[in-house]
Write a protein that holds these residues in place. Sequence first.
Motif, PDB file in Angstrom:
ATOM      1  N   ALA A 184       0.722  -1.052  -0.077  1.00  0.00           N
ATOM      2  CA  ALA A 184      -0.051  -0.106  -0.067  1.00  0.00           C
ATOM      3  C   ALA A 184       0.906   1.067  -0.019  1.00  0.00           C
ATOM      4  O   ALA A 184       0.497   2.432  -0.645  1.00  0.00           O
ATOM      5  CB  ALA A 184      -1.034   0.240   1.298  1.00  0.00           C
ATOM      6  N   GLU A 186       4.273   1.195  -1.287  1.00  0.00           N
ATOM      7  CA  GLU A 186       4.991   1.058  -2.541  1.00  0.00           C
ATOM      8  C   GLU A 186       4.227   1.697  -3.599  1.00  0.00           C
ATOM      9  O   GLU A 186       4.690   2.205  -4.413  1.00  0.00           O
ATOM     10  CB  GLU A 186       5.373  -0.513  -2.530  1.00  0.00           C
ATOM     11  CG  GLU A 186       6.155  -0.593  -3.653  1.00  0.00           C
ATOM     12  CD  GLU A 186       6.227  -2.074  -4.078  1.00  0.00           C
ATOM     13  OE1 GLU A 186       5.337  -3.141  -3.760  1.00  0.00           O
ATOM     14  OE2 GLU A 186       7.465  -2.509  -4.606  1.00  0.00           O
ATOM     15  N   ALA A 187       2.995   1.291  -3.455  1.00  0.00           N
ATOM     16  CA  ALA A 187       2.374   1.485  -4.736  1.00  0.00           C
ATOM     17  C   ALA A 187       2.124   3.245  -5.136  1.00  0.00           C
ATOM     18  O   ALA A 187       2.436   3.694  -6.002  1.00  0.00           O
ATOM     19  CB  ALA A 187       0.789   1.201  -4.756  1.00  0.00           C
ATOM     20  N   LEU A 188       1.869   3.897  -3.886  1.00  0.00           N
ATOM     21  CA  LEU A 188       1.710   5.502  -3.930  1.00  0.00           C
ATOM     22  C   LEU A 188       3.290   5.995  -4.207  1.00  0.00           C
ATOM     23  O   LEU A 188       3.340   6.991  -4.945  1.00  0.00           O
ATOM     24  CB  LEU A 188       1.318   5.909  -2.671  1.00  0.00           C
ATOM     25  CG  LEU A 188      -0.438   5.687  -2.475  1.00  0.00           C
ATOM     26  CD1 LEU A 188      -0.765   6.698  -1.523  1.00  0.00           C
ATOM     27  CD2 LEU A 188      -1.158   5.639  -3.611  1.00  0.00           C
ATOM     28  N   LYS A 189       4.199   5.410  -3.267  1.00  0.00           N
ATOM     29  CA  LYS A 189       5.623   6.110  -3.730  1.00  0.00           C
ATOM     30  C   LYS A 189       5.884   5.845  -5.341  1.00  0.00           C
ATOM     31  O   LYS A 189       6.437   6.823  -5.872  1.00  0.00           O
ATOM     32  CB  LYS A 189       6.695   4.914  -3.043  1.00  0.00           C
ATOM     33  CG  LYS A 189       7.742   5.601  -2.141  1.00  0.00           C
ATOM     34  CD  LYS A 189       8.671   4.834  -1.820  1.00  0.00           C
ATOM     35  CE  LYS A 189       9.117   5.290  -0.251  1.00  0.00           C
ATOM     36  NZ  LYS A 189       9.638   3.914   0.177  1.00  0.00           N
ATOM     37  N   ALA A 190       5.651   4.678  -5.963  1.00  0.00           N
ATOM     38  CA  ALA A 190       5.690   4.373  -7.433  1.00  0.00           C
ATOM     39  C   ALA A 190       5.027   5.377  -8.165  1.00  0.00           C
ATOM     40  O   ALA A 190       5.349   5.766  -9.377  1.00  0.00           O
ATOM     41  CB  ALA A 190       5.372   3.149  -7.697  1.00  0.00           C
ATOM     42  N   THR A 191       4.100   6.267  -7.675  1.00  0.00           N
ATOM     43  CA  THR A 191       3.439   7.121  -8.604  1.00  0.00           C
ATOM     44  C   THR A 191       3.925   8.478  -8.534  1.00  0.00           C
ATOM     45  O   THR A 191       3.768   9.318  -9.103  1.00  0.00           O
ATOM     46  CB  THR A 191       1.882   7.498  -8.108  1.00  0.00           C
ATOM     47  OG1 THR A 191       1.733   7.943  -6.990  1.00  0.00           O
ATOM     48  CG2 THR A 191       0.862   6.030  -7.983  1.00  0.00           C
ATOM     49  N   GLY A 192       4.915   8.626  -7.661  1.00  0.00           N
ATOM     50  CA  GLY A 192       5.670   9.824  -7.489  1.00  0.00           C
ATOM     51  C   GLY A 192       5.101  10.686  -6.061  1.00  0.00           C
ATOM     52  O   GLY A 192       5.398  11.854  -6.136  1.00  0.00           O
ATOM     53  N   ALA A 193       4.137   9.962  -5.526  1.00  0.00           N
ATOM     54  CA  ALA A 193       3.746  10.636  -4.235  1.00  0.00           C
ATOM     55  C   ALA A 193       4.630  10.795  -3.202  1.00  0.00           C
ATOM     56  O   ALA A 193       5.714  10.442  -3.116  1.00  0.00           O
ATOM     57  CB  ALA A 193       2.645   9.730  -3.450  1.00  0.00           C
ATOM     58  N   GLY A 194       4.490  12.131  -2.376  1.00  0.00           N
ATOM     59  CA  GLY A 194       5.569  12.588  -1.267  1.00  0.00           C
ATOM     60  C   GLY A 194       5.191  11.794  -0.132  1.00  0.00           C
ATOM     61  O   GLY A 194       4.137  11.165   0.109  1.00  0.00           O
ATOM     62  N   GLN A 197       1.862  12.961   1.837  1.00  0.00           N
ATOM     63  CA  GLN A 197       0.755  12.548   0.617  1.00  0.00           C
ATOM     64  C   GLN A 197       0.585  10.901   0.932  1.00  0.00           C
ATOM     65  O   GLN A 197      -0.784  10.499   0.857  1.00  0.00           O
ATOM     66  CB  GLN A 197       1.022  12.616  -0.675  1.00  0.00           C
ATOM     67  CG  GLN A 197       1.145  14.094  -0.937  1.00  0.00           C
ATOM     68  CD  GLN A 197       1.366  14.367  -2.556  1.00  0.00           C
ATOM     69  OE1 GLN A 197       2.051  13.480  -3.122  1.00  0.00           O
ATOM     70  NE2 GLN A 197       1.186  15.553  -2.989  1.00  0.00           N
ATOM     71  N   GLN A 201      -3.045   9.597   2.514  1.00  0.00           N
ATOM     72  CA  GLN A 201      -4.005   9.193   1.513  1.00  0.00           C
ATOM     73  C   GLN A 201      -3.803   7.463   1.744  1.00  0.00           C
ATOM     74  O   GLN A 201      -4.760   6.828   1.014  1.00  0.00           O
ATOM     75  CB  GLN A 201      -3.477   9.532   0.031  1.00  0.00           C
ATOM     76  CG  GLN A 201      -3.667  10.778  -0.384  1.00  0.00           C
ATOM     77  CD  GLN A 201      -5.138  10.965  -0.276  1.00  0.00           C
ATOM     78  OE1 GLN A 201      -6.087  10.331  -1.102  1.00  0.00           O
ATOM     79  NE2 GLN A 201      -5.715  12.269   0.332  1.00  0.00           N
ATOM     80  N   SER A 202      -2.977   6.912   2.337  1.00  0.00           N
ATOM     81  CA  SER A 202      -2.780   5.421   2.351  1.00  0.00           C
ATOM     82  C   SER A 202      -2.597   4.785   3.850  1.00  0.00           C
ATOM     83  O   SER A 202      -3.361   4.079   4.229  1.00  0.00           O
ATOM     84  CB  SER A 202      -1.439   5.059   1.620  1.00  0.00           C
ATOM     85  OG  SER A 202      -1.554   3.644   1.620  1.00  0.00           O
TER      86      SER A 202
END
Lengths: 282, 267
Positions: A184, A186-194, A197, A201-202
């Motif tokens: 959960a 990793e996925a946001l990190k991969a979108t470029g989220a800081g 965030q 968000q997660s």
Amino acid sequence: MSMKEPPRISPAMTSAPAMIKTKKLTKSNIVIRTTMTVLALLTIYGFFTFNNQNLKFWPSLMATFANFKTVFIQPHFNHFTFSQAVEGVTVTLALGLLTTIVGAVVAFFLSLLAAENLTNKTTSNIVKTIVAIIRAVPTVLWVLIFAIAAGLGSVAAVIGMSFHSISYLTKAYSESFEEIDEGAIEALKATGAGWWQIVFQSIVPNALTSLISWTFMRFEVNFGVAVAMGAAAGAGGIGYEMFMAGAFYFDIREMGTITYFILAIAIVLEILSTQIKARIRI
Amino acid sequence: MTTLLEMKHVSKKYGNGTVALSDVNFSVNEGEFVSVIGPSGAGKSTLLRCINKMIQATDGEVIFDSVNISGFKGRSLRKLRTKIGMIFQNYNLVERLSVIENVLHGRLGYKSMLSGSLGLFTNDEKQQAYHLLEMLGLKEQIYQRCDQLSGGQKQRVGIARALIQNPKLMLCDEPIASLDPSSAKTIMDHLKNISDSLKITVLINLHQVDIAMNYADRIIGVSKGQIVFNGAPSQLTSGDIKTIYGSDASNLMINIENHDRVKVAEK
Ligand SMILES: Nc1ncnc2c1ncn2[C@@H]1O[C@H](COP(=O)(O)OP(=O)(O)OP(=O)(O)O)[C@@H](O)[C@H]1O
Ligand SMILES: [Mg+2]
């Protein structure tokens, strides 16, 4: 006898040993067993060496029950009125609520630093150690420590109770964060989220259920502590009335009234907490 | 054909001493559909994550869109990641949130810290999310919570989340490994369609050789951290399979000759 019996596996057919243990003798097993044995021995030793001051067991027990009967069957108002009792309960509830909110807000940010999957191991260990030390000292002691500077009263109670709540909730929150599936994040990190965030968000949506239930649990604890603080640290509220009734006026009937008040609040809190938990799980 | 991605002498050694990749070299053209195959533990996942730097390679260079991204950190890395979408075997959605909220997470890399944290998305972004979900056949599920979806639906949400990034490259780490054959086919068809119509380059890790051969323009075979095959599916021989999968190859029940015949018959 039936004609065809299903083939059975006889012990002779397998290579299993005759005696099979279901528990392996591991280090933790040994520790647990040793602890239990020591505790059992201490209990037996304790019973044999009670200093009973020649107190007669049965008469004393009867007297205690008689007192209980007076407390719970004949409660009355004497030194304060019903509305004063309600006010006292409100003060105590407010004390519990305030310290829980302060604890929750500060603990939220600290637990982000304490969760290993959100920071690095060093930061996490430092925060966890500090928090563990704070938690090891009981709340009452913290209140008394802060009373040195602030004097006995509500200020010391608020600071001391908040202090312990912070450390307790930091541990609880950070453990909920650490349970979150790595994916959960990793996925946001991969979108470029800081980092922030990802947190909001997660992490928060994932851990919301446990955050709420831990906070509520601490509120229940803090309510109980607030009653005791009213009595022990002069923090006011229903606890103070109880102290006065018990230790000052020796009015056990009034103690009964107060006990009923506290019991009622405890039940309401319990119902509320189950309701909230049931609702957020949907 | 322009080159989108180039790996030069990339190696990865984990802290515990495991060498997951050693001297990996290959390049991927824009719009290509490339499948990476190899046995468990070969380093496929590591390879994919070295590209968007979820894992930092110990050695070598990664060139993406003509820029050497090996040293990227902080802001520049975040910006780079917006151009690379990623989907996962376990979907990695926030299960408590709705489908559209999960899709919008794909925009976080473009947003400020505050508006991203608070989940304030523009109407444009929401429209885009809606269109993507419509395209992927999830129009009815927009407000459903993700824990109520089937595996195939979850993976489509994952694809939508990656697509809303407007990526140039899609990294897919065994996207169909947890799906039944029919959902798997739907996902593969969507990915192929994305690659064809949106001209997005796709790099996909797969366990199933036959599926890789059916869909990919090119196959990269990885074994023990090294690339042992790099070529068109038609060039893949049983010998290559043996090199990639080692002695287990015979257990895989892959019949390449048969497969070729099917392909010929289709034409
Ligand atoms: N975080 C890590 N720390 C140490 N070693 C790791 C780590 N992640 C992976 N490895 C090791 O690196 C090697 C390659 O792992 P990787 O996950 O890339 O393989 P894979 O090809 O994706 O396998 P699978 O098909 O099972 O997903 C394996 O030997 C694995 O044990
Ligand atoms: Mg993998």
